[in-house]
Design an enzyme around this catalytic site. Structure first.
Site, PDB file in Angstrom:
ATOM      1  N   GLY A 144      -3.800  -1.538   6.443  1.00  0.00           N
ATOM      2  CA  GLY A 144      -3.378  -1.233   5.089  1.00  0.00           C
ATOM      3  C   GLY A 144      -3.628   0.238   4.797  1.00  0.00           C
ATOM      4  O   GLY A 144      -4.466   0.887   5.438  1.00  0.00           O
ATOM      5  N   CYS A 145      -2.908   0.783   3.821  1.00  0.00           N
ATOM      6  CA  CYS A 145      -3.004   2.225   3.553  1.00  0.00           C
ATOM      7  C   CYS A 145      -4.359   2.619   2.979  1.00  0.00           C
ATOM      8  O   CYS A 145      -5.003   3.560   3.459  1.00  0.00           O
ATOM      9  CB  CYS A 145      -1.864   2.673   2.646  1.00  0.00           C
ATOM     10  SG  CYS A 145      -1.714   1.740   1.108  1.00  0.00           S
TER      11      CYS A 145
END
Length: 333
Positions: A144-145
């Site tokens: 995930g970012c």
């Protein structure tokens, strides 16, 4: 012919960035890009930055992807597992979604809901042992970012015993592209410009991923929507266990990491400096009042936080240098 690659969910922001990177990759041949509502449209009609890329979106169907050596899944959370299961076993897969990141089924149910699809090899090469694990994997769950920005700042400190895994606090600001391309009222320009707003406070879905990747046992995470299209700036604080210099710990951890840069002492990360790159910029200090360790991390949420990270993982899966087709330098101004 090079390595045949396809992208499912290519009409979104992360999918568009993937297409841009793949179009310039010296070893990957982009043979298919699929979408839902945009099926049948030229890619450049949806992504005008890709004018000259002679490709039309197909329907997101396993038959449209089965001829590839590698498939990237850039689909909304919860939609990757079924499509991946329908692909032939020889096809390697990198999933940009969350479906296969978490090992804990209860954590999946708590933060995402629905059935847990099982964990794949976690796609963050800079973690100890992960380069070899990714290289040996057929299917990889990319990060995930927010998770990559936080993990790169925190994981080496916990692993070295320099900070306690409890009472970790993270406040991270993200550009609006992190919320996807679907039209939403709160993402309109008039709503975002001149404003900072927290969201999913105390319940963001990246919390269990960050804990899993870093070894943190207690994490307070506050995401903030910022009036910019791309970028993440994460401020991570933790309680030190002793007098270890956090900069020395980070420098040792990333001495051979081509995309993680510990900035010179006194220089602090900027999101704009990472735009268009696959880099993470870090800086660390100790708060003179509280004594807490502070690490600030900047990434491009569509680069190291999504598409660039996925290509880095794919390079390793095909025994290519992990930097192939990727830039560590940002675009400015």
């Amino acid at each position: 012919m090079g390595i045949r690659v396809a992208v499912a969910g290519a009409s979104g922001y992360a999918g568009g960035e993937l297409l841009r990177l793949l179009a310039g990759h010296p070893e990957f041949d982009l043979i298919a890009a699929t979408a839902h509502s945009s099926a049948g449209r030229p890619v450049a009609a949806v992504h005008p930055q890709l004018a000259g890329l002679d490709l039309v979106f197909g329907a997101t169907d396993p038959t449209a992807l089965a001829d590839a050596d590698l498939v990237f899944l850039a689909l909304p959370h919860g939609q990757s597992a079924a499509l991946a299961a329908a692909l032939p076993d020889p096809v390697k897969v990198v999933d940009l979604g969350a479906d296969h990141r978490l090992r804990d089924a209860d954590a999946w149910a708590r933060y995402y809901g629905g059935a847990h699809a099982g964990a794949w090899t976690y796609g963050l090469p800079e973690l100890p042992g992960q380069r070899a694990a990714i290289a040996a994997a057929q299917r990889v769950a990319s990060t995930g970012c927010y998770a990559v920005a936080t993990t790169l700042a925190l994981a080496p400190l916990i692993a070295a015993g320099a900070v306690f895994p409890t009472d970790v606090v993270v406040v991270a600001a993200s550009g609006t592209s992190g919320a996807g391309r679907a039209a939403k009222a709160h993402l309109l320009g008039s709503e975002v410009m001149g404003d900072l707003s927290p969201y999913k406070v105390g319940a963001h879905q990246h919390v269990p991923e960050i804990k899993q990747a870093t070894g943190a046992t207690s994490l307070s995470f506050t995401p903030v929507l910022a009036p910019m299209p791309r970028g993440i700036l994460a401020t991570v604080t933790a309680v030190p266990t002793g007098d270890a210099d956090p900069r020395e710990v980070l420098a040792a951890a990333y001495a051979d990491a081509p995309f993680v840069h510990l900035l010179p002492e006194g220089a602090w990360p900027h999101t704009a400096a990472t735009a268009g790159s696959n880099s993470c910029h870090l800086q660390a200090a100790v708060d003179v009042d509280s004594g807490r360790v502070i690490v600030v991390s900047a990434v491009d949420n569509l680069g190291k936080g999504a598409a660039g990270q996925a290509v880095q993982n794919a390079n390793l899966m095909f025994d290519l240098p992990e930097t192939t087709g990727l830039s560590g330098f940002g675009v400015a101004p």
